[in-house]
Design a protein around this motif. Sequence first.
Motif, PDB file in Angstrom:
ATOM      1  N   ALA A 122     -33.457  -2.959  32.711  1.00 60.34           N
ATOM      2  CA  ALA A 122     -33.235  -3.054  31.264  1.00 60.34           C
ATOM      3  C   ALA A 122     -31.808  -3.530  30.989  1.00 60.34           C
ATOM      4  CB  ALA A 122     -33.487  -1.704  30.600  1.00 60.34           C
ATOM      5  N   LEU A 123     -30.833  -2.876  31.617  1.00 69.45           N
ATOM      6  CA  LEU A 123     -29.436  -3.236  31.364  1.00 69.45           C
ATOM      7  C   LEU A 123     -29.097  -4.609  31.926  1.00 69.45           C
ATOM      8  CD1 LEU A 123     -27.765   0.226  31.953  1.00 69.45           C
ATOM      9  CD2 LEU A 123     -27.842  -1.027  29.815  1.00 69.45           C
ATOM     10  N   THR A 124     -29.648  -4.917  33.099  1.00 73.76           N
ATOM     11  CA  THR A 124     -29.384  -6.230  33.701  1.00 73.76           C
ATOM     12  C   THR A 124     -29.914  -7.342  32.807  1.00 73.76           C
ATOM     13  OG1 THR A 124     -29.687  -5.193  35.848  1.00 73.76           O
ATOM     14  CG2 THR A 124     -29.579  -7.554  35.835  1.00 73.76           C
ATOM     15  N   SER A 125     -31.151  -7.170  32.314  1.00 73.71           N
ATOM     16  CA  SER A 125     -31.716  -8.241  31.478  1.00 73.71           C
ATOM     17  C   SER A 125     -30.946  -8.352  30.164  1.00 73.71           C
ATOM     18  CB  SER A 125     -33.209  -8.015  31.222  1.00 73.71           C
ATOM     19  OG  SER A 125     -33.440  -6.716  30.749  1.00 73.71           O
ATOM     20  N   LEU A 126     -30.456  -7.206  29.635  1.00 70.88           N
ATOM     21  CA  LEU A 126     -29.666  -7.254  28.403  1.00 70.88           C
ATOM     22  C   LEU A 126     -28.370  -8.033  28.630  1.00 70.88           C
ATOM     23  CD1 LEU A 126     -29.123  -6.335  25.460  1.00 70.88           C
ATOM     24  CD2 LEU A 126     -28.019  -4.310  26.401  1.00 70.88           C
ATOM     25  N   VAL A 127     -27.677  -7.714  29.725  1.00 70.25           N
ATOM     26  CA  VAL A 127     -26.412  -8.395  30.011  1.00 70.25           C
ATOM     27  C   VAL A 127     -26.643  -9.894  30.226  1.00 70.25           C
ATOM     28  CG1 VAL A 127     -24.501  -8.591  31.657  1.00 70.25           C
ATOM     29  CG2 VAL A 127     -25.279  -6.344  30.926  1.00 70.25           C
ATOM     30  N   ILE A 128     -27.669 -10.245  30.994  1.00 73.23           N
ATOM     31  CA  ILE A 128     -27.942 -11.663  31.235  1.00 73.23           C
ATOM     32  C   ILE A 128     -28.313 -12.366  29.924  1.00 73.23           C
ATOM     33  CG2 ILE A 128     -29.439 -13.333  32.436  1.00 73.23           C
ATOM     34  CD1 ILE A 128     -29.599 -11.380  34.758  1.00 73.23           C
ATOM     35  N   PHE A 129     -29.110 -11.682  29.091  1.00 68.73           N
ATOM     36  CA  PHE A 129     -29.501 -12.242  27.790  1.00 68.73           C
ATOM     37  C   PHE A 129     -28.260 -12.542  26.953  1.00 68.73           C
ATOM     38  CE2 PHE A 129     -30.525 -11.518  23.263  1.00 68.73           C
ATOM     39  CZ  PHE A 129     -31.474 -12.514  23.080  1.00 68.73           C
ATOM     40  N   LEU A 130     -27.325 -11.586  26.899  1.00 72.72           N
ATOM     41  CA  LEU A 130     -26.128 -11.764  26.073  1.00 72.72           C
ATOM     42  C   LEU A 130     -25.214 -12.847  26.635  1.00 72.72           C
ATOM     43  CD1 LEU A 130     -25.178  -8.073  25.190  1.00 72.72           C
ATOM     44  CD2 LEU A 130     -26.315  -9.749  23.752  1.00 72.72           C
ATOM     45  N   VAL A 131     -25.103 -12.893  27.970  1.00 71.89           N
ATOM     46  CA  VAL A 131     -24.155 -13.810  28.589  1.00 71.89           C
ATOM     47  C   VAL A 131     -24.693 -15.240  28.633  1.00 71.89           C
ATOM     48  CG1 VAL A 131     -23.104 -14.367  30.789  1.00 71.89           C
ATOM     49  CG2 VAL A 131     -23.017 -12.037  29.934  1.00 71.89           C
ATOM     50  N   ASN A 132     -25.959 -15.361  29.035  1.00 71.51           N
ATOM     51  CA  ASN A 132     -26.558 -16.686  29.151  1.00 71.51           C
ATOM     52  C   ASN A 132     -26.750 -17.356  27.808  1.00 71.51           C
ATOM     53  OD1 ASN A 132     -26.922 -17.704  31.617  1.00 71.51           O
ATOM     54  ND2 ASN A 132     -28.989 -16.929  31.920  1.00 71.51           N
ATOM     55  N   SER A 174     -33.573 -19.753  23.245  1.00 70.31           N
ATOM     56  CA  SER A 174     -34.233 -20.780  24.046  1.00 70.31           C
ATOM     57  C   SER A 174     -35.224 -20.117  25.000  1.00 70.31           C
ATOM     58  CB  SER A 174     -33.186 -21.550  24.856  1.00 70.31           C
ATOM     59  OG  SER A 174     -32.579 -20.658  25.764  1.00 70.31           O
ATOM     60  N   SER A 175     -36.247 -20.886  25.427  1.00 70.07           N
ATOM     61  CA  SER A 175     -37.339 -20.292  26.218  1.00 70.07           C
ATOM     62  C   SER A 175     -36.813 -19.602  27.479  1.00 70.07           C
ATOM     63  CB  SER A 175     -38.354 -21.368  26.596  1.00 70.07           C
ATOM     64  OG  SER A 175     -37.676 -22.419  27.263  1.00 70.07           O
ATOM     65  N   LYS A 176     -35.838 -20.228  28.130  1.00 67.39           N
ATOM     66  CA  LYS A 176     -35.276 -19.637  29.350  1.00 67.39           C
ATOM     67  C   LYS A 176     -34.648 -18.284  29.051  1.00 67.39           C
ATOM     68  CE  LYS A 176     -33.759 -22.980  32.826  1.00 67.39           C
ATOM     69  NZ  LYS A 176     -32.666 -23.878  33.147  1.00 67.39           N
ATOM     70  N   ASN A 177     -33.937 -18.213  27.934  1.00 70.94           N
ATOM     71  CA  ASN A 177     -33.177 -16.997  27.654  1.00 70.94           C
ATOM     72  C   ASN A 177     -34.024 -15.903  27.035  1.00 70.94           C
ATOM     73  OD1 ASN A 177     -30.524 -15.996  28.065  1.00 70.94           O
ATOM     74  ND2 ASN A 177     -30.353 -15.797  25.865  1.00 70.94           N
ATOM     75  N   SER A 178     -35.037 -16.307  26.230  1.00 75.48           N
ATOM     76  CA  SER A 178     -35.822 -15.275  25.547  1.00 75.48           C
ATOM     77  C   SER A 178     -36.608 -14.418  26.543  1.00 75.48           C
ATOM     78  CB  SER A 178     -36.745 -15.891  24.504  1.00 75.48           C
ATOM     79  OG  SER A 178     -37.349 -17.051  25.013  1.00 75.48           O
TER      80      SER A 178
END
Length: 445
Positions: free
Chosen positions: A198-208, A216-220
């Motif tokens: 959960a936290l990893t995907s949140l951080v990647i979502f915010l950073v990417n 964008s499809s990749k980020n969503s």
Amino acid sequence: MLIILSLGFIMAVLDTTGVVLAVPSIEKALNISFNNSIWILNSYILALSSLLLLSGNLVRKYGATRLFITGMGLFIIASIGSGCSINVWTIVIFRLIQGAGAALFMPSSMTLLFISYPDPTERAKVLGIWTTIISVATGTGSLIGGTLITTFGWRSIFFINVPLGLIAILYIYSQKIEVPYNLNLKISIVDNIVLFFALTSLVIFLVNGKQIGYLSSKNSIFGITFVVTLTTLIFLEKKSTNPIIPFDLLKRKNFLTANLFGLVINISLYGLTLVLGLYFQTQLKYSAMLAGLLILPGMCVLILGNLFYTKMIQKIKTNTLVSLATTITIISSLILLIFATKLNPLPAGVIIIFFATMCFGLGILTPVTTTILMDSAGKKYSSIAGAALNTNKQIGGLFGTTILGIIIATNQSNWQTILILTFSLQVILYGVTVLIDKLSEHSHH
């Protein structure tokens, strides 16, 4: 004891602020693109924020001393690895390990601090001094880091951790502090894996999102993963006999409001320094060095706020101090907001003065809420409280830079709108937090 424990935190701080400055030199030396080099910073934040809560529970199971020494050991090994790296991916991997090490020793140092100062009044004072040391480190982190990089090259920012870490390990080991631990404590592995994702995907979502667009499809995919894993986690935790954050703690009003304040302070501070740093450079055309110096008065006043708290905590109740600090912060933000609507461009002098008064409020608010948090958790949960607070710092900082990054990107070079939105956001954030705090007080009486 206090100095040694804050040494760990100072190293962890240097590894965020100091490394930011090393990135340009690392890019040159190892021939890396910016899109890849951003992961030198983010891999560390990622490992740190996603493992802190697990580590808080490990402290309860294995004891703070063992975890402090293990974490610091990992941190030293990873620092040597990062400093000897020859390409970007070896650095990123060692930075992940470094973040994991920091995640292990941060909550355990909170527990060791708690145990070393059993008297609540003395502990409140010590937490004030502790916050001051960390504020000084954060304020001068860029300066120390910059000096090291300029004098000894980028690798020195990693190697400096080795002697410091060894001193900390030897000292804590020699102290032989009696720490409570319970080897029978069960830690649910599934819950922690879900939390990690959960936290990893949140951080990647915010950073990417900054680079490829948040929706964008990749980020969503990462956004959706976060929502799904978070929902699963809440469901698992409700059924769990040994949840990550004990229910007993979640029922304590002070634990929740102190964490909320921690989150808001970090969203606000990280976001503001980002906006002001950019405003000074792009709109007022100052150099990076000067922009950094103009934010310094705010950081110095922050330290004065910490010291004011340390002096006053014996005389004034914590709740009164919270009200005082939030009043100062909200009024300063309001004044900045009014000036931003009337003057364009907003003069640096006005910003420096009222950003400083705002920082005085935050300088009181940080140690007060830390004290409230640690007292609400008690000795038993001190490591969880420390972990929750630091997770909030990391996530809050990311949210702050993300939200204000979006504001800057959508209003491109219209700095008046950007500043108005930024200061309004401060007023709303603190206003809402105070309201929640006040309402929850009434519901309890």
